[in-house]
Every structure is written in structure tokens, then in C-alpha cells.
Design a protein around this motif. Structure first.
Motif, PDB file in Angstrom:
ATOM      1  N   VAL A  10     -50.018 -35.915 -19.004  1.00 55.37           N
ATOM      2  CA  VAL A  10     -49.723 -36.830 -20.106  1.00 55.37           C
ATOM      3  C   VAL A  10     -48.640 -37.821 -19.703  1.00 55.37           C
ATOM      4  O   VAL A  10     -48.677 -38.991 -20.087  1.00 55.37           O
ATOM      5  CB  VAL A  10     -49.311 -36.024 -21.355  1.00 55.37           C
ATOM      6  CG1 VAL A  10     -48.776 -36.943 -22.444  1.00 55.37           C
ATOM      7  CG2 VAL A  10     -50.499 -35.235 -21.882  1.00 55.37           C
ATOM      8  N   ARG A  11     -47.668 -37.358 -18.931  1.00 54.69           N
ATOM      9  CA  ARG A  11     -46.601 -38.263 -18.488  1.00 54.69           C
ATOM     10  C   ARG A  11     -47.172 -39.422 -17.673  1.00 54.69           C
ATOM     11  O   ARG A  11     -46.739 -40.560 -17.835  1.00 54.69           O
ATOM     12  CB  ARG A  11     -45.580 -37.483 -17.664  1.00 54.69           C
ATOM     13  CG  ARG A  11     -44.391 -38.322 -17.201  1.00 54.69           C
ATOM     14  CD  ARG A  11     -43.421 -37.471 -16.404  1.00 54.69           C
ATOM     15  NE  ARG A  11     -42.285 -38.240 -15.958  1.00 54.69           N
ATOM     16  CZ  ARG A  11     -41.199 -38.484 -16.676  1.00 54.69           C
ATOM     17  NH1 ARG A  11     -41.119 -37.981 -17.888  1.00 54.69           N
ATOM     18  NH2 ARG A  11     -40.207 -39.191 -16.201  1.00 54.69           N
ATOM     19  N   GLN A  59     -45.683 -35.427 -28.464  1.00 55.36           N
ATOM     20  CA  GLN A  59     -46.684 -34.913 -29.407  1.00 55.36           C
ATOM     21  C   GLN A  59     -48.038 -34.716 -28.738  1.00 55.36           C
ATOM     22  O   GLN A  59     -48.708 -33.700 -28.961  1.00 55.36           O
ATOM     23  CB  GLN A  59     -46.810 -35.871 -30.594  1.00 55.36           C
ATOM     24  CG  GLN A  59     -45.551 -35.927 -31.466  1.00 55.36           C
ATOM     25  CD  GLN A  59     -45.693 -36.904 -32.608  1.00 55.36           C
ATOM     26  OE1 GLN A  59     -46.770 -37.423 -32.870  1.00 55.36           O
ATOM     27  NE2 GLN A  59     -44.588 -37.173 -33.299  1.00 55.36           N
ATOM     28  N   VAL A  60     -48.449 -35.671 -27.909  1.00 61.46           N
ATOM     29  CA  VAL A  60     -49.729 -35.530 -27.214  1.00 61.46           C
ATOM     30  C   VAL A  60     -49.694 -34.367 -26.237  1.00 61.46           C
ATOM     31  O   VAL A  60     -50.627 -33.556 -26.153  1.00 61.46           O
ATOM     32  CB  VAL A  60     -50.083 -36.853 -26.493  1.00 61.46           C
ATOM     33  CG1 VAL A  60     -51.309 -36.663 -25.599  1.00 61.46           C
ATOM     34  CG2 VAL A  60     -50.349 -37.944 -27.507  1.00 61.46           C
ATOM     35  N   LEU A 120     -47.569 -46.769 -22.102  1.00 64.05           N
ATOM     36  CA  LEU A 120     -47.032 -46.796 -23.459  1.00 64.05           C
ATOM     37  C   LEU A 120     -45.525 -46.608 -23.459  1.00 64.05           C
ATOM     38  O   LEU A 120     -44.804 -47.224 -24.246  1.00 64.05           O
ATOM     39  CB  LEU A 120     -47.702 -45.706 -24.306  1.00 64.05           C
ATOM     40  CG  LEU A 120     -49.179 -45.928 -24.647  1.00 64.05           C
ATOM     41  CD1 LEU A 120     -49.695 -44.783 -25.509  1.00 64.05           C
ATOM     42  CD2 LEU A 120     -49.374 -47.254 -25.367  1.00 64.05           C
ATOM     43  N   ALA A 121     -45.034 -45.714 -22.580  1.00 64.15           N
ATOM     44  CA  ALA A 121     -43.588 -45.535 -22.477  1.00 64.15           C
ATOM     45  C   ALA A 121     -42.909 -46.826 -22.013  1.00 64.15           C
ATOM     46  O   ALA A 121     -41.794 -47.143 -22.448  1.00 64.15           O
ATOM     47  CB  ALA A 121     -43.277 -44.392 -21.514  1.00 64.15           C
ATOM     48  N   LEU A 122     -43.592 -47.567 -21.152  1.00 60.51           N
ATOM     49  CA  LEU A 122     -43.044 -48.832 -20.686  1.00 60.51           C
ATOM     50  C   LEU A 122     -42.934 -49.831 -21.831  1.00 60.51           C
ATOM     51  O   LEU A 122     -41.943 -50.549 -21.971  1.00 60.51           O
ATOM     52  CB  LEU A 122     -43.928 -49.395 -19.567  1.00 60.51           C
ATOM     53  CG  LEU A 122     -43.332 -50.488 -18.684  1.00 60.51           C
ATOM     54  CD1 LEU A 122     -42.186 -49.926 -17.876  1.00 60.51           C
ATOM     55  CD2 LEU A 122     -44.395 -51.062 -17.760  1.00 60.51           C
ATOM     56  N   ILE A 123     -43.968 -49.871 -22.684  1.00 61.46           N
ATOM     57  CA  ILE A 123     -43.930 -50.764 -23.844  1.00 61.46           C
ATOM     58  C   ILE A 123     -42.821 -50.340 -24.799  1.00 61.46           C
ATOM     59  O   ILE A 123     -42.098 -51.182 -25.352  1.00 61.46           O
ATOM     60  CB  ILE A 123     -45.300 -50.752 -24.546  1.00 61.46           C
ATOM     61  CG1 ILE A 123     -46.376 -51.326 -23.610  1.00 61.46           C
ATOM     62  CG2 ILE A 123     -45.243 -51.551 -25.839  1.00 61.46           C
ATOM     63  CD1 ILE A 123     -47.772 -51.242 -24.173  1.00 61.46           C
ATOM     64  N   LEU A 167     -52.120 -31.040 -26.565  1.00 57.49           N
ATOM     65  CA  LEU A 167     -53.061 -30.650 -25.509  1.00 57.49           C
ATOM     66  C   LEU A 167     -52.727 -29.268 -24.960  1.00 57.49           C
ATOM     67  O   LEU A 167     -53.627 -28.466 -24.678  1.00 57.49           O
ATOM     68  CB  LEU A 167     -53.036 -31.687 -24.390  1.00 57.49           C
ATOM     69  CG  LEU A 167     -53.664 -33.053 -24.706  1.00 57.49           C
ATOM     70  CD1 LEU A 167     -53.542 -33.980 -23.522  1.00 57.49           C
ATOM     71  CD2 LEU A 167     -55.131 -32.894 -25.091  1.00 57.49           C
ATOM     72  N   ALA A 168     -51.439 -28.975 -24.782  1.00 57.42           N
ATOM     73  CA  ALA A 168     -51.054 -27.655 -24.275  1.00 57.42           C
ATOM     74  C   ALA A 168     -51.473 -26.557 -25.244  1.00 57.42           C
ATOM     75  O   ALA A 168     -52.027 -25.522 -24.834  1.00 57.42           O
ATOM     76  CB  ALA A 168     -49.543 -27.610 -24.029  1.00 57.42           C
ATOM     77  N   LEU A 169     -51.236 -26.750 -26.510  1.00 59.68           N
ATOM     78  CA  LEU A 169     -51.631 -25.756 -27.507  1.00 59.68           C
ATOM     79  C   LEU A 169     -53.151 -25.607 -27.554  1.00 59.68           C
ATOM     80  O   LEU A 169     -53.676 -24.490 -27.687  1.00 59.68           O
ATOM     81  CB  LEU A 169     -51.090 -26.150 -28.873  1.00 59.68           C
ATOM     82  CG  LEU A 169     -49.564 -26.015 -29.062  1.00 59.68           C
ATOM     83  CD1 LEU A 169     -49.160 -26.518 -30.439  1.00 59.68           C
ATOM     84  CD2 LEU A 169     -49.138 -24.567 -28.886  1.00 59.68           C
TER      85      LEU A 169
END
Length: 438
Positions: free
Chosen positions: A171-172, A10-11, A178-181, A15-17
Motif C-alpha cells: 500500500v505504501r 486505512q487502506v 496520493l501521499a505526494l499530493i 487489506l490486512a484485516l
């Protein structure tokens, strides 16, 4: 679709848009304010020079016959069609820049095709040439340069692709902690403990992994400490209970002695149940294949030997992965609970939807819907006053629920429409994806 609902996706999409919208709005504003780039000042000069040269050759050859069959050549009049006044003006300006005074017209033929350039000859005839007028096109000419639309579309596509790629990579990297959490939360097992994560990668990722590992260690320490306290307290009760039981034996009055011994036996059952509950929470023995139908058959046989009204109504071969003693304790607790509180139990085992299902029905009063959310709490009783004469510490359901949850199963209680309670156990069959999940 699940991946597109994640915070990272989503983020990145937002941002891309946003960046693409800013680029398009900025370029649109520039185009609106300043208009598209016009032709250079000498646009059409080469074309005018070629036309003047050809017209001179035609004028010096007065015997040159008209050929109506040829589109290019000398004609009595310009070809029929609509005159493009703007293109005519630009061609006249180009002719004037090289000193030519010939009258010119730019015609869009009725039959279609490229624009026709008509140059007047001194004898009143017209030199006609189809095509070659693209150098005259500019604002207001009514046409666009060749490939203009494709170029704009390609330019927009490249901007969109480049912007999206840059945003996704950025973003990645930013969302990696956050992905780790999220990954750690998804890997939490039935024991409720987060997994230990490798402390490697960029600084932000290492910091997140260190924080999660520290949280896991503190949580595990707190849970172990709680279990040790409960187990120690329950174990320490055994000694004073034994002394009190010995003293109660010397009470002269039979009725009072029996009441004391009954109360002490109840306390002993509570301490024993608490120890069993703690053992289930900390037990870490390996799992092995268990035939749930054979286990249910053995429990029903033991209950019948104890004089409990229990029947095995149906069985189907169903193998699960688990600890045999723990699963047998859970099934025994549920069967005894139905037989003592529900005036009898009917047990069935079947396979359904990749699960082994154990169903236990009784004909008792059931459980009020308002109390269904509390049935798995330790020491829970539906009506303590009415059930005071029924032996037990109120930990049977809590222990069974703990065992089944640690085997990645579900224990569901529901009141039957005709009265009584249904206890339904669902365990993943051995070898299924749910059973093999970490």
C-alpha cells in the motif's frame, strides 16, 4: 491518532484485516470439514512393546513384591480414578498389533497428574506405569498434544505479522502518488501556490510530481496574469484621470467644478487602492523582526495628527516576523476604518497563546451578521448609500486581510455585545513554530 486517519493507513489496515480473515476462515473451514489430523496407524506401538516387555519380566518374577508406596510397579489393582475409554481402546489396539492379549486400562488418577497405564499380569496383578500415554492421544481422547495451543497462537501471530507487513509495503508503494499530493497540499503557502516537487522516484511518483508541478506553473501563471491585468488597468487610469482633472479646472461654476474634482479624486483613490492590493499579492521582499507594539504606537500617532479620534489604551512588547511597511499599511487601514466608520478607535497590543494580538474597538453600528462573510471582499461597503460621503474605495479591509494572511496571521471581525465592532489581528510571535513553518 492523526496518522491512523490517513487514507494510506486505512487502506493498509482494511487489506490486512481482509487477508487475515480469509486465511483464518479458510483454515477454520478445513478444520471443520476434515477435523484435526489423527495419530498415525502405528501410534502407540512402541509404547505397547515396552509395556509387554516389562509385563513379561514381572510375570517371570513371581516373588516380586507389591509396593504401594511406589506409583510405578506391580499393584493388586489399577489405581483409583476415571478410565479414559478412548485411550484404553487405542492402547488395546496397539497391544493387539504386536500380538499381546493382556487386558489394559488407561486411568486418569483421582490425585491428578499424568495418565496411568495398567497392564494385567497372568497372576491377576497389574503392572502400573504413570506417564508415556501421549502417543495414544487423538480425536476424542479428551486431551491435546503438548504445546498445541502455543503452536496455534504462534502460527496465527506469524500469519498476522507477515500479512500486515506485506500489505503495508504494497500500500505504501501504491499510495505514494496520493501521499505526494497530500504533502503538496499541506505545503501550500499563504499565496495559494502549490510548491514545486522533485521529479524523481518510481514512475508513478514521477508522473504525479510532474502533474503537480505543471498545475503549479499554470496556476502561478494565471495569477500573475490576473495581477498584471489589474495593475495595468489601474495604472492606465491615471492618464485619463489627469486629463479630466485638468479639464475640470476650467469649469466656470464653482459648485460643479468641486463635484467633478471630488469624483475624480474618488476614482484616483480606487485606482491607487487596486494597485496597492496587487502589490501585496505579488510582493516577495524578505521578512524581518517587527515590534507590533511600536508599530501600533506609530500608527496611532499618525492618526491623531490627522485629527482622527484614536487612543492607544494598552501595549505589551510583542515581536513578529514580517515586512514592516506592509504590516504598517494593514494596521493603518484597520485603525482608519474604525476611526471613520466607528466614531473612534481604541487600540491595544498584547501577547496570548504564542501570538501577538492587536485589538481595535470602536463604537460604531457594527456589521450585520448576514454580511460578515463578505467584509473582506474588494469594494465591500455595509451601506453604500449611507457611507457615500465617507472617502475610500472599499479596499481597506481587503488589503489588510491580504497582508495579514501572507504573514500567517488571522484577522477576525466581531460585533461587540455593547455595540461597535472589534477587529482582532493575531500574528505568530517571532521564533515560534507557526512563524517558522514553510
Amino acid at each position: 491518532m492523526k496518522a491512523f486517519r490517513s487514507l494510506r493507513a486505512q487502506v493498509a489496515g482494511l487489506l490486512a484485516l481482509a487477508m487475515l480473515a480469509v486465511v483464518l476462515v479458510a483454515n477454520g473451514a478445513l478444520f471443520f470439514l476434515f477435523g484435526p489430523p489423527g495419530p498415525p496407524p502405528d501410534a502407540g506401538t512402541d509404547l505397547a512393546a515396552r509395556l509387554v516387555f516389562t509385563a513379561g519380566l514381572a510375570a517371570r518374577a513371581p516373588g516380586l513384591a507389591e509396593d504401594a508406596a511406589r506409583r510405578n510397579g506391580v499393584h493388586a489393582a489399577p489405581p483409583p480414578g476415571r478410565e479414559d475409554h478412548e485411550a484404553t481402546r487405542r492402547l488395546a489396539e496397539a497391544m493387539a498389533r504386536i500380538g499381546a492379549t493382556n487386558a489394559v486400562r488407561v486411568i486418569q488418577p483421582d490425585a491428578g497428574g499424568p495418565l496411568a497405564l495398567a497392564v494385567a499380569l497372568p497372576d491377576g496383578r497389574w503392572l502400573v506405569q504413570h506417564g508415556g500415554a501421549m502417543a495414544l492421544f487423538g480425536p476424542g481422547s479428551g486431551a491435546a498434544p503438548p504445546g498445541f495451543t502455543l503452536g496455534i497462537a504462534t502460527w496465527i501471530a506469524l500469519i498476522a505479522a507477515g500479512t500486515t507487513l506485506a500489505v503495508v509495503l504494497a500500500v505504501r508503494r501504491l499510495m505514494k502518488p496520493l501521499a505526494l499530493i497530500e504533502e503538496a497540499a499541506a505545503r501550500i503557502g499563504p499565496d495559494g501556490e502549490p510548491p514545486m516537487l522533485p521529479e524523481e522516484g518510481p514512475a508513478e511518483v514521477r508522473a504525479a510530481a510532474v502533474a503537480i508541478n505543471r498545475l503549479s506553473a499554470r496556476l502561478k501563471g494565471a495569477m500573475d496574469s490576473r495581477m498584471r491585468i489589474v495593475a495595468g488597468a489601474a495604472h492606465d487610469l491615471r492618464t485619463p484621470l489627469t486629463r479630466m482633472r485638468l479639464r475640470a479646472e476650467f469649469i466656470a461654476e464653482d459648485e460643479e467644478r468641486a463635484q467633478w474634482l471630488s469624483d475624480l479624486a474618488e476614482l484616483d483613490r480606487i485606482a491607487d487602492s487596486a494597485i496597492r492590493l496587487v502589490r501585496e499579492e505579488v510582493e516577495g521582499t524578505p521578512q524581518e523582526p517587527v515590534r507590533l507594539d511600536d508599530l501600533a504606537r506609530a500608527v496611532v500617532g499618525e492618526a491623531c495628527e490627522m485629527g482622527l479620534p484614536v487612543r492607544l489604551v494598552a501595549t505589551e512588547p510583542a515581536e513578529v516576523a514580517g515586512r514592516p511597511l506592509s504590516l504598517k499599511r494593514a494596521v493603518r487601514n484597520l485603525v482608519v476604518n474604525a476611526a471613520t466608520h466607528g466614531a473612534g478607535a481604541r487600540v491595544a497590543v498584547q501577547r496570548a497563546g504564542g501570538c501577538a494580538v492587536l485589538a481595535i474597538e470602536d463604537d460604531g453600528p457594527g456589521i450585520p451578521d448576514a454580511l460578515m462573510g463578505q467584509v473582506f471582499e474588494p469594494f465591500f461597503r455595509v451601506d453604500p448609500a449611507r457611507q457615500a460621503k465617507i472617502a475610500g474605495a472599499g479596499l481597506g479591509l481587503a488589503i489588510a486581510h491580504e497582508i495579514i494572511s501572507r504573514h500567517r496571521g488571522r484577522l477576525i471581525l466581531a460585533n461587540r455585545p455593547g455595540g461597535g465592532l472589534l477587529q482582532r489581528v493575531e500574528l505568530p510571535l517571532a521564533g515560534t513554530e507557526a512563524d517558522e513553518a514553510p
